[in-house]
Write a protein that holds these residues in place. Structure first.
Motif, PDB file in Angstrom:
ATOM      1  N   TYR A 170       0.531 -13.665   1.340  1.00 32.97           N
ATOM      2  CA  TYR A 170       1.115 -13.205   2.288  1.00 32.97           C
ATOM      3  C   TYR A 170       0.275 -11.952   2.868  1.00 32.97           C
ATOM      4  O   TYR A 170       0.474 -11.540   4.237  1.00 32.97           O
ATOM      5  N   ALA A 171      -0.706 -11.541   2.141  1.00 36.09           N
ATOM      6  CA  ALA A 171      -1.506 -10.521   2.591  1.00 36.09           C
ATOM      7  C   ALA A 171      -2.979 -10.667   2.589  1.00 36.09           C
ATOM      8  O   ALA A 171      -4.136  -9.780   2.643  1.00 36.09           O
ATOM      9  N   ASN A 172      -3.302 -12.019   2.164  1.00 35.38           N
ATOM     10  CA  ASN A 172      -4.783 -12.266   1.950  1.00 35.38           C
ATOM     11  C   ASN A 172      -5.528 -11.556   0.950  1.00 35.38           C
ATOM     12  O   ASN A 172      -6.623 -11.410   1.322  1.00 35.38           O
ATOM     13  N   LEU A 173      -5.150 -11.011   0.078  1.00 33.64           N
ATOM     14  CA  LEU A 173      -5.663 -10.104  -0.983  1.00 33.64           C
ATOM     15  C   LEU A 173      -6.260  -8.803  -0.117  1.00 33.64           C
ATOM     16  O   LEU A 173      -7.373  -8.201  -0.658  1.00 33.64           O
ATOM     17  N   SER A 174      -5.578  -8.625   0.615  1.00 34.30           N
ATOM     18  CA  SER A 174      -6.171  -7.212   1.525  1.00 34.30           C
ATOM     19  C   SER A 174      -5.730  -5.946   0.794  1.00 34.30           C
ATOM     20  O   SER A 174      -4.641  -6.104   0.426  1.00 34.30           O
ATOM     21  N   ILE A 175      -6.097  -4.843   0.995  1.00 35.02           N
ATOM     22  CA  ILE A 175      -5.974  -3.522   0.387  1.00 35.02           C
ATOM     23  C   ILE A 175      -6.163  -2.741   1.414  1.00 35.02           C
ATOM     24  O   ILE A 175      -7.208  -2.826   2.235  1.00 35.02           O
ATOM     25  N   PRO A 176      -5.650  -1.310   1.266  1.00 39.28           N
ATOM     26  CA  PRO A 176      -4.235  -1.162   0.472  1.00 39.28           C
ATOM     27  C   PRO A 176      -3.151  -2.078   0.596  1.00 39.28           C
ATOM     28  O   PRO A 176      -3.003  -2.695   1.852  1.00 39.28           O
ATOM     29  N   PHE A 177      -2.482  -2.381  -0.582  1.00 40.21           N
ATOM     30  CA  PHE A 177      -1.236  -3.329  -0.359  1.00 40.21           C
ATOM     31  C   PHE A 177      -0.097  -2.745  -0.930  1.00 40.21           C
ATOM     32  O   PHE A 177      -0.073  -2.330  -2.129  1.00 40.21           O
ATOM     33  N   ILE A 178       0.959  -2.419  -0.328  1.00 45.82           N
ATOM     34  CA  ILE A 178       2.176  -1.508  -0.661  1.00 45.82           C
ATOM     35  C   ILE A 178       3.410  -2.727  -0.744  1.00 45.82           C
ATOM     36  O   ILE A 178       3.790  -3.347   0.300  1.00 45.82           O
ATOM     37  N   VAL A 179       4.201  -2.455  -1.686  1.00 45.52           N
ATOM     38  CA  VAL A 179       5.528  -3.607  -1.682  1.00 45.52           C
ATOM     39  C   VAL A 179       6.457  -2.223  -2.207  1.00 45.52           C
ATOM     40  O   VAL A 179       6.223  -1.386  -2.984  1.00 45.52           O
ATOM     41  N   ILE A 180       7.604  -2.334  -1.131  1.00 46.21           N
ATOM     42  CA  ILE A 180       8.755  -1.321  -1.610  1.00 46.21           C
ATOM     43  C   ILE A 180      10.032  -2.249  -1.675  1.00 46.21           C
ATOM     44  O   ILE A 180      10.426  -2.852  -0.699  1.00 46.21           O
ATOM     45  N   GLY A 181      10.536  -2.654  -2.868  1.00 42.32           N
ATOM     46  CA  GLY A 181      11.642  -3.560  -3.066  1.00 42.32           C
ATOM     47  C   GLY A 181      11.306  -4.898  -2.625  1.00 42.32           C
ATOM     48  O   GLY A 181      10.410  -5.568  -3.110  1.00 42.32           O
ATOM     49  N   TYR A 182      11.824  -5.224  -1.371  1.00 42.24           N
ATOM     50  CA  TYR A 182      11.557  -6.509  -0.766  1.00 42.24           C
ATOM     51  C   TYR A 182      10.855  -6.433   0.426  1.00 42.24           C
ATOM     52  O   TYR A 182      11.036  -7.255   1.228  1.00 42.24           O
ATOM     53  N   TYR A 183      10.067  -5.366   0.548  1.00 37.56           N
ATOM     54  CA  TYR A 183       9.268  -5.150   1.746  1.00 37.56           C
ATOM     55  C   TYR A 183       7.872  -5.040   1.420  1.00 37.56           C
ATOM     56  O   TYR A 183       7.586  -4.416   0.150  1.00 37.56           O
ATOM     57  N   TYR A 184       6.914  -5.242   2.235  1.00 35.80           N
ATOM     58  CA  TYR A 184       5.279  -5.216   1.893  1.00 35.80           C
ATOM     59  C   TYR A 184       4.633  -4.932   3.088  1.00 35.80           C
ATOM     60  O   TYR A 184       4.875  -5.133   4.472  1.00 35.80           O
ATOM     61  N   LYS A 185       3.565  -4.389   2.850  1.00 40.04           N
ATOM     62  CA  LYS A 185       2.782  -3.581   4.153  1.00 40.04           C
ATOM     63  C   LYS A 185       1.361  -3.747   3.570  1.00 40.04           C
ATOM     64  O   LYS A 185       0.939  -3.580   2.608  1.00 40.04           O
ATOM     65  N   VAL A 186       0.382  -4.087   4.655  1.00 38.99           N
ATOM     66  CA  VAL A 186      -1.102  -4.155   4.589  1.00 38.99           C
ATOM     67  C   VAL A 186      -1.789  -3.212   5.010  1.00 38.99           C
ATOM     68  O   VAL A 186      -1.345  -3.075   6.317  1.00 38.99           O
ATOM     69  N   GLY A 187      -2.802  -2.545   4.554  1.00 38.25           N
ATOM     70  CA  GLY A 187      -3.680  -1.467   5.432  1.00 38.25           C
ATOM     71  C   GLY A 187      -3.019  -0.390   5.431  1.00 38.25           C
ATOM     72  O   GLY A 187      -2.055  -0.123   5.040  1.00 38.25           O
ATOM     73  N   THR A 188      -3.802   0.630   6.249  1.00 38.20           N
ATOM     74  CA  THR A 188      -3.188   2.035   6.514  1.00 38.20           C
ATOM     75  C   THR A 188      -3.445   2.048   8.040  1.00 38.20           C
ATOM     76  O   THR A 188      -4.261   1.626   8.604  1.00 38.20           O
ATOM     77  N   SER A 189      -2.590   3.191   8.415  1.00 35.25           N
ATOM     78  CA  SER A 189      -2.870   3.563   9.828  1.00 35.25           C
ATOM     79  C   SER A 189      -3.534   5.026   9.780  1.00 35.25           C
ATOM     80  O   SER A 189      -3.975   5.466  10.849  1.00 35.25           O
ATOM     81  N   ILE A 190      -4.140   5.613   8.534  1.00 38.41           N
ATOM     82  CA  ILE A 190      -4.873   6.678   8.684  1.00 38.41           C
ATOM     83  C   ILE A 190      -6.330   6.315   8.785  1.00 38.41           C
ATOM     84  O   ILE A 190      -6.805   5.370   8.054  1.00 38.41           O
ATOM     85  N   ASP A 191      -7.052   7.204   9.458  1.00 40.39           N
ATOM     86  CA  ASP A 191      -8.332   7.011   9.525  1.00 40.39           C
ATOM     87  C   ASP A 191      -9.187   7.684   8.566  1.00 40.39           C
ATOM     88  O   ASP A 191      -9.299   8.778   8.425  1.00 40.39           O
ATOM     89  N   PRO A 192      -9.745   6.866   7.773  1.00 41.37           N
ATOM     90  CA  PRO A 192     -10.589   7.627   6.494  1.00 41.37           C
ATOM     91  C   PRO A 192     -11.668   8.570   7.040  1.00 41.37           C
ATOM     92  O   PRO A 192     -12.088   9.169   6.169  1.00 41.37           O
ATOM     93  N   GLY A 193     -12.187   8.102   8.263  1.00 34.11           N
ATOM     94  CA  GLY A 193     -13.344   8.946   8.716  1.00 34.11           C
ATOM     95  C   GLY A 193     -13.047  10.391   8.866  1.00 34.11           C
ATOM     96  O   GLY A 193     -13.893  11.373   9.025  1.00 34.11           O
ATOM     97  N   LEU A 194     -11.426  10.787   9.054  1.00 33.79           N
ATOM     98  CA  LEU A 194     -11.148  12.112   9.112  1.00 33.79           C
ATOM     99  C   LEU A 194     -11.468  12.814   7.735  1.00 33.79           C
ATOM    100  O   LEU A 194     -11.663  14.046   7.776  1.00 33.79           O
ATOM    101  N   LEU A 195     -11.486  12.060   6.683  1.00 30.21           N
ATOM    102  CA  LEU A 195     -11.553  12.651   5.638  1.00 30.21           C
ATOM    103  C   LEU A 195     -12.882  12.533   4.781  1.00 30.21           C
ATOM    104  O   LEU A 195     -13.136  13.374   3.722  1.00 30.21           O
TER     105      LEU A 195
END
Length: 263
Positions: A170-195
């Motif tokens: 369901y996420a094509n092995l993409s990272i970061p990958f987060i699961v919370i209970g029976y929900y999941y999310k792929v990627g981040t909305s944060i721009d790493p360039g800021l850090l």
């Protein structure tokens, strides 16, 4: 005072200003990798706890960033929060800041260690932390932080079979990958360039500044994660979840079949 003396005084003042500016600039930049893999000190951990108690003023990202998982992950009778990332990954590096802030609203960490993303990848040397030797305790949720590759792209930790199934299908092995209970999310909305190429002190300073883009992006992500945890854990604790749960909102809690998750 002669004009020559005045010029010397002005020149000396300018040199001092430049030196101070360089020192301030350098103090926010990565100057050494010697801290990588070392446990963060108590004063830094306490700063992270302080950060977790603020930032509610930033609107959480829409919950549609999370999708419904085919499996309901729980452990010890509590919803499970699972992170799959890699120490070299700059996007994971940025996401960990938001994830740690969110998780500290529900429990406590021990053993968090300093980490930098790869120096040879995009957004090099993004300051972050690693979950490899970290443990987490909470009366509301369980947490599993899985770093499947190290900073040198070498295998590090195995991804449990149940998690790998969702991650690969369901996420094509993409990272970061987060699961919370029976929900999941792929990627981040944060721009790493800021850090990128800054240090931990710089990021923490920015997280105390509501006008900073780092503040806005990290807390928007942290608040989304927090809201999703509140959805699956029955809205507890109220002191945290009351920021997200309206009076007419019934938490979407469901603890299904217990899944064993072992690192």
């Amino acid at each position: 005072m002669t004009r020559r003396n005045l010029r010397y005084i002005i020149l000396a003042i300018l040199i001092i200003i430049v030196i101070i500016g360089v020192e301030i600039f350098s103090s926010t930049k990565i100057t050494t990798t010697s801290t990588i893999g070392k446990t963060i000190p108590n004063n830094l951990y306490n700063q992270l706890i302080e950060l977790s108690n603020q930032g509610y003023n930033i609107t959480a990202l829409p919950t549609y960033y999370f999708k419904v998982s085919p499996l309901n992950f729980s452990s010890n009778g509590k919803p499970a929060v699972i992170f799959v990332g890699a120490e070299w990954c700059p996007y994971c590096a940025a996401e960990r800041w938001a994830l740690i802030i969110a998780l500290l609203r529900f429990g406590n960490f021990s053993g968090l260690e300093y980490m930098l993303s790869s120096s040879t990848d995009v957004y090099p040397n993004t300051p972050t932390f690693t979950f490899v030797n970290a443990t987490y305790s909470s009366p509301y949720i369980t947490f599993y932080g899985i770093e499947y590759q190290d900073r040198d792209y070498q295998p590090l930790e195995k991804v449990p079979n149940q998690v790998y199934y969702v991650w690969s299908n369901y996420a094509n092995l993409s990272i970061p990958f987060i699961v919370i209970g029976y929900y999941y999310k792929v990627g981040t909305s944060i721009d790493p360039g800021l850090l990128s190429n800054h240090n931990w002190t710089y990021v923490i300073e920015q997280l105390h500044n509501p006008n900073s883009q780092i503040y806005k992006e990290i807390y928007a992500e942290a608040n989304l994660i927090t809201e999703m945890i509140c959805k699956v854990d029955g809205g507890k604790p109220y002191s945290v979840c009351s920021h997200f749960i309206q009076n007419d909102y019934i938490p979407n809690i469901y603890i299904g079949e217990e899944l064993r998750i072992e690192k």
